[in-house]
Design a protein around this motif. Structure first.
Motif, PDB file in Angstrom:
ATOM      1  N   LEU A 100       4.987   4.597   1.042  1.00  0.00           N
ATOM      2  CA  LEU A 100       5.705   3.762   0.373  1.00  0.00           C
ATOM      3  C   LEU A 100       7.010   3.694   1.306  1.00  0.00           C
ATOM      4  O   LEU A 100       8.106   4.730   1.453  1.00  0.00           O
ATOM      5  CB  LEU A 100       6.315   4.773  -1.099  1.00  0.00           C
ATOM      6  CG  LEU A 100       7.618   4.160  -1.715  1.00  0.00           C
ATOM      7  CD1 LEU A 100       7.321   2.809  -2.444  1.00  0.00           C
ATOM      8  CD2 LEU A 100       7.868   5.342  -2.921  1.00  0.00           C
ATOM      9  N   SER A 122       9.604  -4.542  -7.751  1.00  0.00           N
ATOM     10  CA  SER A 122       8.560  -3.341  -7.828  1.00  0.00           C
ATOM     11  C   SER A 122       9.200  -2.077  -8.149  1.00  0.00           C
ATOM     12  O   SER A 122      10.514  -1.818  -7.832  1.00  0.00           O
ATOM     13  CB  SER A 122       7.827  -3.332  -6.587  1.00  0.00           C
ATOM     14  OG  SER A 122       7.032  -4.287  -6.276  1.00  0.00           O
ATOM     15  N   ALA A 156       9.123   2.335  -8.226  1.00  0.00           N
ATOM     16  CA  ALA A 156       8.391   3.487  -7.491  1.00  0.00           C
ATOM     17  C   ALA A 156       9.466   4.570  -8.194  1.00  0.00           C
ATOM     18  O   ALA A 156      10.578   4.444  -8.763  1.00  0.00           O
ATOM     19  CB  ALA A 156       8.744   3.599  -6.241  1.00  0.00           C
ATOM     20  N   ARG A 186       4.129   4.705  -7.396  1.00  0.00           N
ATOM     21  CA  ARG A 186       4.613   3.373  -7.388  1.00  0.00           C
ATOM     22  C   ARG A 186       4.002   2.540  -8.529  1.00  0.00           C
ATOM     23  O   ARG A 186       2.692   2.689  -8.931  1.00  0.00           O
ATOM     24  CB  ARG A 186       4.729   2.642  -6.077  1.00  0.00           C
ATOM     25  CG  ARG A 186       3.256   2.510  -5.579  1.00  0.00           C
ATOM     26  CD  ARG A 186       3.524   2.119  -4.290  1.00  0.00           C
ATOM     27  NE  ARG A 186       2.231   2.136  -3.459  1.00  0.00           N
ATOM     28  CZ  ARG A 186       2.131   2.218  -2.180  1.00  0.00           C
ATOM     29  NH1 ARG A 186       3.285   1.906  -1.552  1.00  0.00           N
ATOM     30  NH2 ARG A 186       1.092   2.323  -1.359  1.00  0.00           N
TER      31      ARG A 186
END
Length: 236
Positions: free
Chosen positions: A62, A217, A219, A235
């Motif tokens: 990540l 996105s 996470a 995530r």
């Protein structure tokens, strides 16, 4: 002492998309969290930005890019920098026993750091501080929530962080400052950092606030105190 320490100076000093997302996403392995503290106004940062882009392609990593604010008075104001990101870097400085902050800086799993201008340096940090099995993290887009579970109580309360970041490469034309005239490609740029609460073990569920930008996105980081080790990540 100035906060603007370049990579060269540091080298010398060192002589939510849907369904459920789990921490064990990359072939059953926990995610390795690689955080880059960077600035569009820092001429030493583009190589580190490129290295982060390389690592972001790996399913077991990540990768997160945090823009810091302390270069903003040198002719170019970073378009993604936030004071909260600078504060996060200072938390790492204290946690890793540094007297200062600098750019670029790469922090791996909250456990070790390198300048990050050379990919081999980061790969060495990955070997030095591998991700260890920890709490499980599940993100539900349908229920706008995240669930965290651990078999044993934690030795100290952990912080639960929501991170929202750009999933694609963002190209930023810089008009002034050290990178004036260049267009910088930046990967996984963090736009939101929100503390959801604390986790002490067992099972817990946290509501996810609505995203200002649904294209980002998502996470989740489970972190042992400010500037401490990353215990787990997930995530969406």
């Amino acid at each position: 002492m100035s906060l603007r320490i370049t990579a060269a100076a540091m080298i010398a000093a060192l002589g939510l998309s849907g369904g459920m997302a789990s921490v064990a996403q990359a072939q059953g392995r926990p995610l390795t969290v690689v955080e880059l503290f960077t600035s569009q106004g820092c001429s030493s940062c583009p190589p580190a930005d490129a290295n982060l882009a390389t690592l972001a392609a790996r399913p077991d990593i990540l990768a997160l890019s945090f823009g810091v604010t302390y270069w903003d008075d040198l002719g170019w104001k970073d378009t993604f920098a936030q004071k909260a990101f600078t504060a996060r870097q200072w938390d790492y400085a204290r946690g890793l026993r540094h007297d200062q902050v600098w750019t670029p800086q790469v922090v791996v799993n909250g456990r070790t750091d390198v300048v990050g201008t050379t990919l081999g340096e980061i790969e060495g940090a990955l070997r030095k501080a591998p991700a260890a099995p920890g709490p499980t993290v599940q993100i539900s887009a349908a229920q706008a929530s995240v669930s965290v579970a651990a078999a044993q109580p934690l030795a100290r309360p952990a912080q639960v962080w929501l991170v929202r970041y750009e999933p694609q490469v963002v190209r930023v034309p810089v008009k002034r400052g050290e990178n004036g005239g260049k267009t910088l490609p930046l990967t996984h740029v963090v736009r939101e950092l929100t503390r959801l609460g604390e986790f002490t073990g067992g099972k817990a569920t946290y509501r996810l606030p609505a995203a200002a930008n649904t294209a980002l996105s998502t996470a989740i980081l489970i972190q042992s105190g400010p500037g401490g080790p990353i215990l787990a990540a997930g995530r969406g």
